[in-house]
Design an enzyme around this catalytic site. Sequence first.
Site, PDB file in Angstrom:
ATOM      1  CG  ASP A   1     -14.686 -17.996  -5.020  1.00  0.00           C
ATOM      2  OD1 ASP A   1     -13.706 -18.926  -5.107  1.00  0.00           O
ATOM      3  OD2 ASP A   1     -15.016 -17.480  -6.254  1.00  0.00           O
TER       4      ASP A   1
ATOM      5  CG  ASP B   1     -11.485 -22.310  -5.709  1.00  0.00           C
ATOM      6  OD1 ASP B   1     -12.630 -21.494  -5.480  1.00  0.00           O
ATOM      7  OD2 ASP B   1     -10.750 -22.012  -6.193  1.00  0.00           O
TER       8      ASP B   1
ATOM      9  CG  ASP C   1      -7.685 -14.140  -4.584  1.00  0.00           C
ATOM     10  OD1 ASP C   1      -7.611 -15.061  -4.250  1.00  0.00           O
ATOM     11  OD2 ASP C   1      -7.601 -13.589  -5.562  1.00  0.00           O
TER      12      ASP C   1
ATOM     13  CD  GLU D   1      -9.039 -19.025  -8.067  1.00  0.00           C
ATOM     14  OE1 GLU D   1      -9.595 -19.869  -9.037  1.00  0.00           O
ATOM     15  OE2 GLU D   1      -9.886 -18.019  -7.975  1.00  0.00           O
ATOM     16  CD  GLU D   2     -12.011 -15.372  -7.522  1.00  0.00           C
ATOM     17  OE1 GLU D   2     -12.091 -15.693  -8.655  1.00  0.00           O
ATOM     18  OE2 GLU D   2     -12.683 -16.147  -6.714  1.00  0.00           O
TER      19      GLU D   2
ATOM     20  CG  HIS E   1     -16.949 -15.321  -9.815  1.00  0.00           C
ATOM     21  ND1 HIS E   1     -15.769 -15.233 -10.623  1.00  0.00           N
ATOM     22  CD2 HIS E   1     -16.086 -16.037  -8.908  1.00  0.00           C
ATOM     23  CE1 HIS E   1     -14.633 -16.146 -10.381  1.00  0.00           C
ATOM     24  NE2 HIS E   1     -14.949 -16.366  -9.163  1.00  0.00           N
TER      25      HIS E   1
END
Lengths: 479, 479
Positions: free
Chosen positions: A133, A200, A100, A167-168, A450
């Site tokens: 990411d 990661d 994700d 994960e996010e 991000h």
Amino acid sequence: MPAPASFTNYIDTHADAFIKRLGDAVAIQSISSDARRRQDVIVMGNWLNGQLNELGIETKLVDLGTHEMQGQTLQLPPAIIGRLGSDPAKKTVLIYGHYDVQPALKSDGWKTDPFTLVVDEDSGRLIGRGSTDDKGPILGWLNVIEAHKNLGIAMPVNVRFCFEGMEENGSEGLDECIQEEVKKGKDGWFDGVDCVCISDNYWLNTRTPALTYGLRGIAYFSINITGPGQDLHSGLFGRTVHEPMTDLIKLMSKLVDNNGDILIPGIDDMVPPHDEEELKLYRKMDYTTDDIEEAAGGKVALSSDKTTVLMGRMRLPSLSLHGIQGAFSDVGCKTVIPAKIGGKFSIRLVPPQTPEKVIPLVNTYLKAEFAKLNSKNKMEIEYLHGGKPWVADVRHWNFEAAKKAIEAVYKKTPDYTREGGSIPVTLTFAESLGVNVLLLPMGRADDGAHSTNEKLDRSNFIEGTKVLGTYLYEVGAAA
Amino acid sequence: MPAPASFTNYIDTHADAFIKRLGDAVAIQSISSDARRRQDVIVMGNWLNGQLNELGIETKLVDLGTHEMQGQTLQLPPAIIGRLGSDPAKKTVLIYGHYDVQPALKSDGWKTDPFTLVVDEDSGRLIGRGSTDDKGPILGWLNVIEAHKNLGIAMPVNVRFCFEGMEENGSEGLDECIQEEVKKGKDGWFDGVDCVCISDNYWLNTRTPALTYGLRGIAYFSINITGPGQDLHSGLFGRTVHEPMTDLIKLMSKLVDNNGDILIPGIDDMVPPHDEEELKLYRKMDYTTDDIEEAAGGKVALSSDKTTVLMGRMRLPSLSLHGIQGAFSDVGCKTVIPAKIGGKFSIRLVPPQTPEKVIPLVNTYLKAEFAKLNSKNKMEIEYLHGGKPWVADVRHWNFEAAKKAIEAVYKKTPDYTREGGSIPVTLTFAESLGVNVLLLPMGRADDGAHSTNEKLDRSNFIEGTKVLGTYLYEVGAAA
């Protein structure tokens, strides 16, 4: 034991195809925190599962159930558990990644469409949401396995996979999924795992590969002050009542000093001082205060000494004041005396600190400080959430293998880093499997994971793939 | 000189009709801060203008132009300027009121429809939006004039009127309108005004009528701190950079003490100490700390001594911390280091303080305190808006007239109060006309002017109307 030349050649000669496959992955808008994109996350999981199966990896999709989000009941994207090889003579490596991504809109400030992978030939950047990411690293592992399959070479280790799609967005359901798989023992797919590798996170800078052996934990609090029955007008009530904001600001001002020292007694003291050997690690790191100020976007480093800055991020706790809930936060000039407010702060933890150890220190200190204020308001300290820190043994063969792989591919000794943030699954693997966990970053500090215009440098993708493959050979050769 | 008995009898015998007319006024949803209700405010202005004309009052509607609000260009409701009588042998009283109201929705917590005046026979309350703020007082004046007209008695004074429809939304355009009317001199309708009477505030309690002779001013500031180029992640950057929140909270903690003392040097000192005579005024007031705690909805009074509390509200400056713009203010646990924040606070001012006098003190102090922090962030002190305080001479015949009127109607000596808040038009009248301004409240402290279930007690409406009429007779008789 280095990887065979045929492997590294394959990676070089198939680079364009690998980048094309990364483009296919980036094109799927697998944003886990947006209910409208949940179906895309599931599509991405199915796409990845198909890729794994094509490469001969046996997989199972674990249904993690549903959750409530944005007013809807949503299906969680599946965890993908996979296995390749079961040779008892070989070591078994468990690989983690997430499929994700963070949200992205062109209007956020992207120069190109976030979900179209753009290959910038001048800079060598592969630009797109998820490039670094964490779709790039996941596909790095797939590249390694494809090379072995197509070259007809045996893998140097058995491999297990654990890929998630949340994960996010809090990794909902993953901890339980891992723990259940581990509990199955001989019948579980994680049986016999010798070490874990997670790709990661990021290098410390843009120049030197890194191995990461520590993550800070966290304890997040709210200091809640109440008193008046409702918000009051500052004209009518100013200088007649104990204002909750006056109390809260005084308390918040006593938590951390302007040099970053934590003022709550016992918190900083809990951390053992560094020794000369550890100091050398920080001195050796390829890092300057320019790096931190460039990343922060301002000349605001707490120190001009790089070891002080690095230790502040990696081996010391930190306390940040995040904001106030219930106070006036809008533009303009509201003349309000807020009646019910919560001051939010969190402490990043390092060993031997744990939330359980710091909570009583926070409570005792704030209660004593509040008593000094002689206020008629009420204070409550709310512990909102937390997680333990993690530090691995860098002398373990798992880290040694990664170090040798980096030296072989990049001709550089890696920086040994600790991250200031947390990747909770790291601790879950370390505690449930009881094996060494390695963080082996593929991307650079400036990838903008991000942020807008997220990228993975082409060389990091291709050389990084070689590192992943070589690492498996070094693990296989480890005593 | 008391009002004639026929006048007070008329008020008593026509009470039900007066309440019905108040109901007609409350039914018009003249919410000035809601663009969707702007037309209703204008309808209310026209309704009021019609009432005035029917009573023989000559009026003119002053077009205040347009303004931008909620993304629209809106017509401002007119100011209504009126006159009744031009006898050079009589004094001339200027009366102010506003015909707009605060927003109100039943769902806010109203027990009845806010725009239907409910007469609660048990409690004697007239419940509805605008009942006390400020339609009741305006209609009180109309009741007085109607009585004289229908009884065929001459008014004891000439009367001038100034009614606006934007008081609850910044009184846009009113100051200029008043100043222009005054500038016209002999040709203006405010020529020859001897005193001003404003009925738009409240008694100090629920028992004793009040005369108000002071209002605090205000100076509103934002302490803006910037440093990092964007919001940062507290895991990655905690204990590596100067966090703007750490600086801001330290500065905000140095503005006011928990007992209400202002810590900015020179601000509290600027106010002359009270003398014994003034102290007597506060001691005499019908007030207890229970009153303030009941109003605040919590046992949070700064002192158990009523004179301390009253002086804190009326004759001392106060400093309130309102909140922080740009920090985390939502529910939940965001681990953000906010990059660009503004700490909002304001100081309520009393004579001889003015915004011009306190701004340099604030700037000097905060700059010195910020320098002590040794921060690499930047600080800017932004002055957002302000207004001067106002105090009138209570020995003036205007106040004496009102005192006699209250004693005649209520058989009580009024409390002489100062308000902690501001009514900016007071200062505009005082400065542009150079005459004494009196605040003569009709309603009680618990009327809930800006809150749910706003009410005006029937006795306050009816006896209050008698006070207004009697006041005009006392003004007429003043030497």
